[in-house]
Scaffold this active site. Structure first.
Site, PDB file in Angstrom:
ATOM      1  N   LYS A  33      11.406  12.354   9.771  1.00 13.84           N
ATOM      2  CA  LYS A  33       9.965  12.469   9.326  1.00 13.84           C
ATOM      3  C   LYS A  33       9.327  11.201   9.678  1.00 13.84           C
ATOM      4  O   LYS A  33       8.357  11.157  10.289  1.00 13.84           O
ATOM      5  CB  LYS A  33       9.817  13.280   7.959  1.00 13.84           C
ATOM      6  CG  LYS A  33       8.295  13.402   7.834  1.00 13.84           C
ATOM      7  CD  LYS A  33       8.054  13.628   6.391  1.00 13.84           C
ATOM      8  CE  LYS A  33       8.621  12.644   5.413  1.00 13.84           C
ATOM      9  NZ  LYS A  33       8.325  12.698   3.915  1.00 13.84           N
ATOM     10  N   THR A  34       9.855  10.412   8.863  1.00 14.40           N
ATOM     11  CA  THR A  34       9.246   8.965   8.790  1.00 14.40           C
ATOM     12  C   THR A  34       9.263   8.375  10.105  1.00 14.40           C
ATOM     13  O   THR A  34       8.519   7.876  10.481  1.00 14.40           O
ATOM     14  CB  THR A  34      10.042   7.935   7.974  1.00 14.40           C
ATOM     15  OG1 THR A  34       9.812   8.680   6.429  1.00 14.40           O
ATOM     16  CG2 THR A  34       9.286   6.887   7.611  1.00 14.40           C
ATOM     17  N   ASP A 219       1.319  12.472   4.639  1.00 16.86           N
ATOM     18  CA  ASP A 219       2.743  12.529   4.457  1.00 16.86           C
ATOM     19  C   ASP A 219       2.874  13.597   3.217  1.00 16.86           C
ATOM     20  O   ASP A 219       1.877  13.444   2.124  1.00 16.86           O
ATOM     21  CB  ASP A 219       3.350  11.318   4.187  1.00 16.86           C
ATOM     22  CG  ASP A 219       5.065  11.575   4.267  1.00 16.86           C
ATOM     23  OD1 ASP A 219       5.503  12.616   4.711  1.00 16.86           O
ATOM     24  OD2 ASP A 219       5.590  10.439   3.699  1.00 16.86           O
ATOM     25  N   GLU A 220       3.892  14.511   3.101  1.00 19.49           N
ATOM     26  CA  GLU A 220       4.359  15.233   1.945  1.00 19.49           C
ATOM     27  C   GLU A 220       2.996  16.080   1.504  1.00 19.49           C
ATOM     28  O   GLU A 220       2.675  16.427   0.481  1.00 19.49           O
ATOM     29  CB  GLU A 220       4.567  14.355   0.710  1.00 19.49           C
ATOM     30  CG  GLU A 220       5.798  13.416   0.958  1.00 19.49           C
ATOM     31  CD  GLU A 220       7.136  14.155   1.293  1.00 19.49           C
ATOM     32  OE1 GLU A 220       7.220  15.304   1.256  1.00 19.49           O
ATOM     33  OE2 GLU A 220       8.233  13.346   1.324  1.00 19.49           O
ATOM     34  N   GLN A 250      10.002  22.045   0.395  1.00 23.26           N
ATOM     35  CA  GLN A 250      10.385  21.033  -0.661  1.00 23.26           C
ATOM     36  C   GLN A 250       9.263  20.744  -1.631  1.00 23.26           C
ATOM     37  O   GLN A 250       9.226  19.755  -2.180  1.00 23.26           O
ATOM     38  CB  GLN A 250      10.568  19.633   0.108  1.00 23.26           C
ATOM     39  CG  GLN A 250      11.611  19.749   0.831  1.00 23.26           C
ATOM     40  CD  GLN A 250      12.267  18.534   1.612  1.00 23.26           C
ATOM     41  OE1 GLN A 250      12.493  17.324   0.982  1.00 23.26           O
ATOM     42  NE2 GLN A 250      11.855  18.321   2.951  1.00 23.26           N
ATOM     43  N   ARG A 607      20.030  16.172  -0.531  1.00 22.47           N
ATOM     44  CA  ARG A 607      20.123  14.914  -0.793  1.00 22.47           C
ATOM     45  C   ARG A 607      21.562  14.218  -0.325  1.00 22.47           C
ATOM     46  O   ARG A 607      21.872  13.144  -0.343  1.00 22.47           O
ATOM     47  CB  ARG A 607      19.894  14.478  -2.348  1.00 22.47           C
ATOM     48  CG  ARG A 607      18.599  14.806  -2.991  1.00 22.47           C
ATOM     49  CD  ARG A 607      17.441  14.346  -2.029  1.00 22.47           C
ATOM     50  NE  ARG A 607      16.961  15.618  -1.178  1.00 22.47           N
ATOM     51  CZ  ARG A 607      15.977  15.279  -0.214  1.00 22.47           C
ATOM     52  NH1 ARG A 607      15.593  14.030   0.085  1.00 22.47           N
ATOM     53  NH2 ARG A 607      15.626  16.034   0.444  1.00 22.47           N
TER      54      ARG A 607
END
Length: 746
Positions: A33-34, A219-220, A250, A607
């Protein structure tokens, strides 16, 4: 394909090169994503000719914002003028640009939770309310929830009218807001609320920001709340070039205001929106992804997608059912030792223990300590919560804004100035009657001189020090100001005079704080900017839990599942897989709550890069009681083909346990470093430099300043000197603090 975009997969490339109109990028965990977002910004600037100043990119943590900026600058060089910030930072910046229109003076301060708690405690006493019935944390939570819904004290009173206890809460909310206003202060929730109100009530300012930010990236997005949604929607109304990135799977912060509908209904809010799914995972092995998907796929309120990877299947997810919570912790410690012996490439920082609630951490701290395994607990701003750090931050805030009553009350008797609780209360009452701030009351010599001589002298010195530092903040570096605060307020001397192990530890912490300032100054200098005390305080205030995680430290990370979002580790342990713990007892039999718990489980599982361990305890002690547990529903939902270890719901026979390991992993603490050298440097800068303290100075006097050079005094009123410098123009300086001397003295 453009050279620097060649590493992107087809979906990432499409997302990076789609610039016009609304765009929803559904980015699964570990899907790059980043990288996609940073390449999208780079494409805008390098190939589409977009001015960096017309781009606004917002995210939720300082760490994410810094990482995004660094990665963009690697691709395109400096992006000076571009806003890559957290929501709170961006809103604070808007408010700093237009404080008066928002109803504040330009030097307003931002209160943290400790300051809020202090205010609420004072109001409870003032209203004679029982702090057990109206716990400060609960009151603050109620106010925060109201602000997130843009509900003011008046509406809150109307909405809750007639309900037991809510009239008192409404009164607390009303008085709390008045205290903030009087102190020229905001809390965290105010930053976004006041920014939204600023845009809603000022069409000219709204138009300015709409024209400025031609391209928005969020973002998010699944974590946005009502106010954040309003802010983004207003800014995007004119041009419609809004790109939101997120993953509904998420969304784990609904309990603090996040609204999953913002991402689920994006296409409805922005008709014609393009949707691109990033489903290829670059983090976890196939077994881990399959296990995580088998849990999250049970949720009904989600968009259809499934992560996949080109990587090998890897190790199966391991499950262990311990006899009790002590054995569970020992098992995890033993596993860490065993895995490190098996694979020499593994380091302690490759391991993380992610638990549902903070109360679970104690067992793991004990078990890891017993084995000599280094660890760090990520549970809030622990360093900044220490008393001495809170005290010195209150001093620093008071230097920025002398009207800050909350900060002043914290340190008015730190160090001791002979001002007891009754005297402090009398000062507060007098300030309230006069309609003044406490600092204004303390400047009244007649009032202060009514105290015993020693107390009066101490208070006069305190007021003089704050006044001088307030004036000098524009002329001194933050590090020099910090040194001056430690020395001129007497805080450092008081700790030295105690001469105890505890006071030595406090001094070490204060000296270590200089490292924080130095790092911040270096960061600003590298960007060609200057760190001011005001900016430094804002950046500290805006720190979040995840910003404390330092992967450079070779330690096992202990943290809550919520804190782990955005991080990744080679080996992850998720303990407490039991009904009542995970899922939490608060969410059992609640559909929406269970869906969020399931998303939290999915976040925790994803994670892990190489290995994932799930554990539970047959007997667990919590809140002083030992109880028999039942295994978590989530264990039953995981596809059995991807799991190894104990069978779910099969009781272990008595005495069965994981093999113990006697050999400790190599570990040694670093050498003790005395803060003596730092203390000397502090005193050298703040106490020993030449000033005009105690000297007669009149208008016309020629002087020389360390920084500003030669000048002439044009006004000498009390402790403040007005000097016109040959090269720097007119400056107001604190006579007792400014590094300056008379020319004829040399």
């Amino acid at each position: 394909m453009i050279d620097y975009l060649q590493k992107l997969n087809p979906q990432q490339y499409e997302a990076a090169t789609t610039l016009e109109g609304p765009l929803l990028i559904l980015a699964g965990a570990g899907s790059g994503k980043t990288g996609t977002m940073t390449h999208r910004i780079a494409y805008m600037i390098r190939d589409a000719g977009v001015d960096p100043r017309s781009i606004l990119a917002v995210t939720f943590t300082n760490k994410a914002a810094a990482e995004m900026r660094e990665r963009v600058e690697v691709l395109v060089g400096s992006v000076q003028g571009m806003w890559i910030q957290t929501f709170h930072s961006a809103c604070l910046r808007m408010l700093r640009l237009h404080p008066e229109q928002a109803g504040y003076a330009k030097n307003f301060v931002v209160y943290d939770p400790v300051d809020q708690k202090s205010i609420i405690k004072g109001l409870l006493k003032e209203l004679e309310l029982d702090p057990k019935r109206f716990a400060p944390a609960y009151v603050i939570s109620e106010i925060s929830n109201a602000k997130e819904q843009a509900i003011g004290p008046g509406q809150y009173r109307r909405d809750t009218g007639g309900q037991a206890g809510y009239q008192e809460l409404a009164e607390l909310y009303d008085r709390y807001e008045k205290v903030l206003k009087k102190n020229n202060a905001m809390d965290f929730d105010d930053l976004i609320l006041r920014a939204v109100q600023l845009l809603e009530n000022n069409q000219e300012i709204l138009s300015y920001f709409q024209k400025k930010f031609q391209y928005l990236m969020v973002d998010e997005y699944q974590d946005t709340n009502l106010l954040q949604y309003k802010l983004v929607k207003m800014l995007a109304e004119q041009h419609g070039n809004i790109c939101v990135v997120g993953d509904d799977d998420q969304c784990i912060y609904q309990w603090r205001g996040a609204d999953i509908r913002n991402i689920l209904e994006f296409e409805k809010d922005f008709p014609g929106a393009k949707v691109i799914k990033l489903e290829e995972n670059y983090r976890s092995s196939a077994y881990i992804l399959e296990g995580a998907h088998s849990v999250i796929s049970r949720n009904r309120g989600r968009k259809a997608k499934k992560l996949w990877t080109r990587a090998d299947k890897g190790e199966k997810i391991q499950y262990y059912r311990a006899s009790d919570d002590k054995e569970e912790a020992r098992y995890i410690g033993g596993r860490i030792e065993a895995l490190m012996r098996k694979d020499p490439k593994l380091t302690f920082s490759d391991f993380a223990v992610l638990y549902r609630t903070n109360v679970q951490s104690r067992r793991f701290e004990e078990a890891l300590s017993a084995k000599g395994i280094p660890y760090q607990v990520l549970s809030g701003l622990r360093y900044y919560d220490r008393k001495e750090i809170k005290d010195i931050l209150a001093y620093m805030r008071l230097v920025v804004n002398p009207r800050d009553d909350a900060g002043l009350m914290r340190i008015i008797n730190e160090p001791k100035r002979g001002l007891g609780a009754k005297s402090q209360e009398s000062l507060r009452t007098l300030a309230a009657v006069r309609g003044q701030n406490l600092m204004e009351v303390l400047k009244d010599r007649e009032i202060v001189d009514s105290f015993p001589n020693k107390t009066a002298e101490s208070l006069h010195a305190f007021v003089s020090a704050i006044d001088g530092l307030h004036i000098e903040q524009a002329n001194m570096s933050v590090l020099d100001l910090y040194d001056a605060i430690l020395v001129k307020t007497g805080y450092l001397t008081a700790l030295e005079e105690q001469n105890t192990v505890e006071s030595d530890s406090r001094i070490e912490n204060l000296m270590e704080f200089k490292s924080v300032i130095t790092e911040k100054e270096k960061e600003k200098n590298e960007r060609g900017a200057t760190l001011t005390l005001e900016i430094f305080m804002e950046e500290l205030t805006l720190l979040a839990d995840v910003d404390n995680h330092d992967p450079r430290e070779d330690t096992v990370s202990l943290m809550t599942l919520h804190s782990a979002k955005g991080l990744e580790f080679s080996v992850v342990f998720i303990p407490g897989m039991e009904t009542g713990i995970f899922p939490s007892y608060r969410t059992i039999d609640k559909g929406e709550g269970m869906e969020e718990e399931r998303r939290l489980c999915y976040v925790g599982m994803t994670r892990a890069k190489k290995m994932l361990f799930l554990t539970s305890a047959e007997w667990r002690m919590l809140y002083g009681k030992t109880e028999l547990t039942s295994e978590s529903l989530f264990l039953k939902e995981i596809d059995r083909s991807v799991m190894g270890g104990d069978a779910v719901y099969d009781k272990k026979s008595a005495g069965t346990s994981f093999a113990r390991y006697d050999t400790k992993a190599p570990y040694s603490e670093g050498p003790y470093v005395s803060p003596l050298a730092s203390i000397k440097a502090t005193r050298g800068k703040a106490d020993e430099r030449q000033t005009l303290a105690g000297k007669d100075v009149v208008a016309g006097q020629k002087v020389h300043h360390e920084k500003f050079g030669a000048g002439t005094v044009i006004d000498a009123s009390g402790s403040v000197l007005t000097v016109i410098f040959d090269a720097h123009g007119t400056k107001k300086l604190a006579k007792d603090l400014a590094p300056m001397h008379k020319v004829e003295d040399q």
